[in-house]
Design a protein around this motif. Structure first.
Motif, PDB file in Angstrom:
ATOM      1  N   LYS A   1       0.845  -1.207   0.000  1.00 38.75           N
ATOM      2  CA  LYS A   1       0.000   0.000   0.000  1.00 38.75           C
ATOM      3  C   LYS A   1       0.873   1.246   0.000  1.00 38.75           C
ATOM      4  O   LYS A   1       1.775   1.371   0.829  1.00 38.75           O
ATOM      5  N   TYR A   2       0.598   2.173  -0.913  1.00 45.20           N
ATOM      6  CA  TYR A   2       1.291   3.453  -0.978  1.00 45.20           C
ATOM      7  C   TYR A   2       0.346   4.566  -0.507  1.00 45.20           C
ATOM      8  O   TYR A   2      -0.884   4.426  -0.568  1.00 45.20           O
ATOM      9  N   GLY A   3       0.940   5.665  -0.076  1.00 48.34           N
ATOM     10  CA  GLY A   3       0.139   6.835   0.293  1.00 48.34           C
ATOM     11  C   GLY A   3      -0.354   6.785   1.726  1.00 48.34           C
ATOM     12  O   GLY A   3      -0.364   5.737   2.371  1.00 48.34           O
ATOM     13  N   MET A   4      -0.778   7.964   2.209  1.00 50.27           N
ATOM     14  CA  MET A   4      -1.207   8.102   3.597  1.00 50.27           C
ATOM     15  C   MET A   4      -2.724   8.017   3.733  1.00 50.27           C
ATOM     16  O   MET A   4      -3.469   8.358   2.810  1.00 50.27           O
ATOM     17  N   ASP A   5      -3.174   7.593   4.887  1.00 52.63           N
ATOM     18  CA  ASP A   5      -4.598   7.611   5.217  1.00 52.63           C
ATOM     19  C   ASP A   5      -5.138   9.030   5.003  1.00 52.63           C
ATOM     20  O   ASP A   5      -4.483  10.008   5.372  1.00 52.63           O
ATOM     21  N   PRO A   6      -6.325   9.179   4.423  1.00 56.66           N
ATOM     22  CA  PRO A   6      -6.830  10.516   4.066  1.00 56.66           C
ATOM     23  C   PRO A   6      -7.419  11.323   5.211  1.00 56.66           C
ATOM     24  O   PRO A   6      -7.714  12.514   5.026  1.00 56.66           O
ATOM     25  N   GLN A   7      -7.605  10.724   6.382  1.00 55.45           N
ATOM     26  CA  GLN A   7      -8.334  11.427   7.434  1.00 55.45           C
ATOM     27  C   GLN A   7      -7.648  12.711   7.900  1.00 55.45           C
ATOM     28  O   GLN A   7      -8.304  13.729   8.152  1.00 55.45           O
ATOM     29  N   GLU A   8      -6.311  12.695   8.013  1.00 53.56           N
ATOM     30  CA  GLU A   8      -5.609  13.885   8.492  1.00 53.56           C
ATOM     31  C   GLU A   8      -5.844  15.082   7.576  1.00 53.56           C
ATOM     32  O   GLU A   8      -6.158  16.194   8.039  1.00 53.56           O
ATOM     33  N   GLU A   9      -5.693  14.884   6.276  1.00 55.37           N
ATOM     34  CA  GLU A   9      -5.875  16.000   5.347  1.00 55.37           C
ATOM     35  C   GLU A   9      -7.311  16.497   5.358  1.00 55.37           C
ATOM     36  O   GLU A   9      -7.567  17.706   5.227  1.00 55.37           O
ATOM     37  N   ARG A  10      -8.255  15.604   5.520  1.00 53.39           N
ATOM     38  CA  ARG A  10      -9.657  16.027   5.556  1.00 53.39           C
ATOM     39  C   ARG A  10      -9.960  16.802   6.826  1.00 53.39           C
ATOM     40  O   ARG A  10     -10.745  17.765   6.815  1.00 53.39           O
ATOM     41  N   LEU A  11      -9.335  16.399   7.934  1.00 55.24           N
ATOM     42  CA  LEU A  11      -9.507  17.137   9.183  1.00 55.24           C
ATOM     43  C   LEU A  11      -8.909  18.541   9.064  1.00 55.24           C
ATOM     44  O   LEU A  11      -9.497  19.525   9.518  1.00 55.24           O
ATOM     45  N   LYS A  12      -7.738  18.641   8.449  1.00 57.23           N
ATOM     46  CA  LYS A  12      -7.107  19.950   8.250  1.00 57.23           C
ATOM     47  C   LYS A  12      -7.975  20.852   7.383  1.00 57.23           C
ATOM     48  O   LYS A  12      -7.949  22.081   7.526  1.00 57.23           O
ATOM     49  N   ALA A  13      -8.738  20.246   6.481  1.00 48.60           N
ATOM     50  CA  ALA A  13      -9.614  21.010   5.589  1.00 48.60           C
ATOM     51  C   ALA A  13     -10.938  21.376   6.256  1.00 48.60           C
ATOM     52  O   ALA A  13     -11.790  22.013   5.642  1.00 48.60           O
ATOM     53  N   GLY A  14     -11.109  20.971   7.527  1.00 47.94           N
ATOM     54  CA  GLY A  14     -12.312  21.331   8.268  1.00 47.94           C
ATOM     55  C   GLY A  14     -13.422  20.313   8.216  1.00 47.94           C
ATOM     56  O   GLY A  14     -14.515  20.549   8.758  1.00 47.94           O
ATOM     57  N   GLU A  15     -13.192  19.159   7.578  1.00 45.04           N
ATOM     58  CA  GLU A  15     -14.221  18.120   7.549  1.00 45.04           C
ATOM     59  C   GLU A  15     -14.314  17.428   8.910  1.00 45.04           C
ATOM     60  O   GLU A  15     -13.416  17.535   9.747  1.00 45.04           O
ATOM     61  N   THR A  16     -15.394  16.710   9.125  1.00 47.95           N
ATOM     62  CA  THR A  16     -15.633  15.989  10.376  1.00 47.95           C
ATOM     63  C   THR A  16     -16.061  14.564  10.069  1.00 47.95           C
ATOM     64  O   THR A  16     -16.341  14.227   8.905  1.00 47.95           O
ATOM     65  N   PRO A  17     -16.149  13.711  11.102  1.00 53.88           N
ATOM     66  CA  PRO A  17     -16.604  12.331  10.866  1.00 53.88           C
ATOM     67  C   PRO A  17     -18.017  12.249  10.286  1.00 53.88           C
ATOM     68  O   PRO A  17     -18.407  11.214   9.740  1.00 53.88           O
ATOM     69  N   ALA A  18     -18.769  13.349  10.398  1.00 51.14           N
ATOM     70  CA  ALA A  18     -20.129  13.359   9.843  1.00 51.14           C
ATOM     71  C   ALA A  18     -20.141  13.618   8.339  1.00 51.14           C
ATOM     72  O   ALA A  18     -21.179  13.469   7.681  1.00 51.14           O
ATOM     73  N   THR A  19     -18.988  13.982   7.777  1.00 51.87           N
ATOM     74  CA  THR A  19     -18.904  14.235   6.337  1.00 51.87           C
ATOM     75  C   THR A  19     -19.189  12.946   5.561  1.00 51.87           C
ATOM     76  O   THR A  19     -18.622  11.898   5.888  1.00 51.87           O
TER      77      THR A  19
END
Length: 335
Positions: A250-268
């Motif tokens: 597997k390449y690349g990082m889990d996307p959750q960190e970048e989405r959190l930095k962009a202001g998204e939440t678990p409800a997205t």
């Protein structure tokens, strides 16, 4: 549980506050920060949350849980204060600066019947959950090699405690990214028998260790090879797991960190999911990544059944101490 979040840098703003606020059974009751800009950010995003300027103000409030996400050097000290005031506590990584500090914290929590929870949220990365599912289903057969990387390319040195050469700041990449890599390896394969390490400072002018390799040998015969670097102009696979019957890459990082930095939440909608082009491969064929789920860390805390224990953090710190010894002597260290 009325919760006070201590610190509102990237960790507090992205990795803690959104999940505390969204978790049934928890309430983001207060945020402790003396920074006016961060206070304004909290007031805008969480208007019902009380603003405090110092940790001492927490003791006069009616709180059940305190989350420590201050600079690394204060983690153990602040956690001890929270426990001594009879409150449950979540502690960001690194949990403490040494195994001795970790044992002392665990002893206080145990004697008072309090929750003491290391914040090892990377156990809920989607790619890690995928590896765990493949192991649980025996899809790979007997695994003999587990490779895991957190590599970045950041040649410029920042003026930050994270880049400090003062050992008390715990600024080494071994404490930062290494804590997660070690915890994931131990969660999958158990406490290792031996630890070998190469620890270096490779960027010109850098004071903190920024390039590290660890080799762990586990009782079941699995060898974990862990890389962490701030100067990887070409980055290897995030995971490469070799078994008798199959391999997962597997390449690349889990996307959750970048989405959190962009202001998204678990409800997205689609939270934690990866697009098909980011999936890893199983024997060369695309294999769907499990959805990441950082929210499950706080769900377990709210239920009073945290999935990460003080012993988990203690084991990780013992491995880090052994790694530093190994890097100094050049020999593998037995745990």
């Amino acid at each position: 549980m009325r919760t006070a979040l201590v610190g509102y840098g990237l960790g507090g703003a992205a990795f803690h506050a959104p999940f505390i606020a969204a978790t049934e059974g928890l309430e983001l009751s207060a945020v402790v920060t003396a920074n006016p800009k961060r206070q304004a950010e909290v007031a805008s995003r969480y208007p019902d949350t009380r603003l405090l300027s110092t940790l001492d103000e927490v003791w006069t409030g009616d709180f059940d849980l305190v989350v420590i996400t201050t600079p690394n050097r204060f983690h153990a000290t602040h956690a001890r204060q929270v426990l001594e005031h009879g409150l449950n506590v979540v502690v960001d990584k690194p949990f403490a600066g040494s195994p001795a500090e970790a044992r002392a914290l665990a002893s206080i929590a145990s004697s008072r019947g309090l929750m003491l929870v290391p914040f090892h949220n990377r156990r809920w990365d989607g790619d890690f959950l995928t590896v765990r599912k493949l192991l649980d289903s025996d899809t790979l057969g007997k695994v003999h090699r587990f490779e895991s990387r957190f590599e970045r390319y950041r040649p410029e040195i920042k003026d930050s405690w994270k880049e400090s050469g003062d050992p008390k700041d715990l600024g080494s990449i071994l404490y930062d990214l290494g804590t997660h890599l070690v915890d994931q390896s131990v969660a999958l394969f158990g406490r290792p028998r031996t630890v070998h390490a190469e620890i270096a400072t490779v960027r010109p002018g850098a004071k903190a260790d920024d390039d590290v390799f660890l080799a762990l040998t586990h009782d079941n015969g699995v060898r974990s090879h862990l890389w962490m670097s701030a100067l990887a102009a070409d980055q290897g696979p995030r995971f490469r797991v070799l078994g008798h019957d199959a391999a997962y890459v597997k390449y690349g990082m889990d996307p959750q960190e970048e989405r959190l930095k962009a202001g998204e939440t678990p409800a997205t909608p689609g939270w934690g999911e990866e697009p098909e082009e980011a999936w890893g491969t199983l024997n060369g064929e695309p294999h769907k990544t499990e959805p990441g789920a950082y929210q499950n860390f706080y769900k377990a805390v709210a239920a009073g059944k945290p999935e990460v224990t003080p012993q988990d953090a203690l084991t990780g710190l013992e491995i880090i101490e052994a790694a530093k010894q190994s890097a100094t002597t050049g020999d593998a260290v037995s745990l």
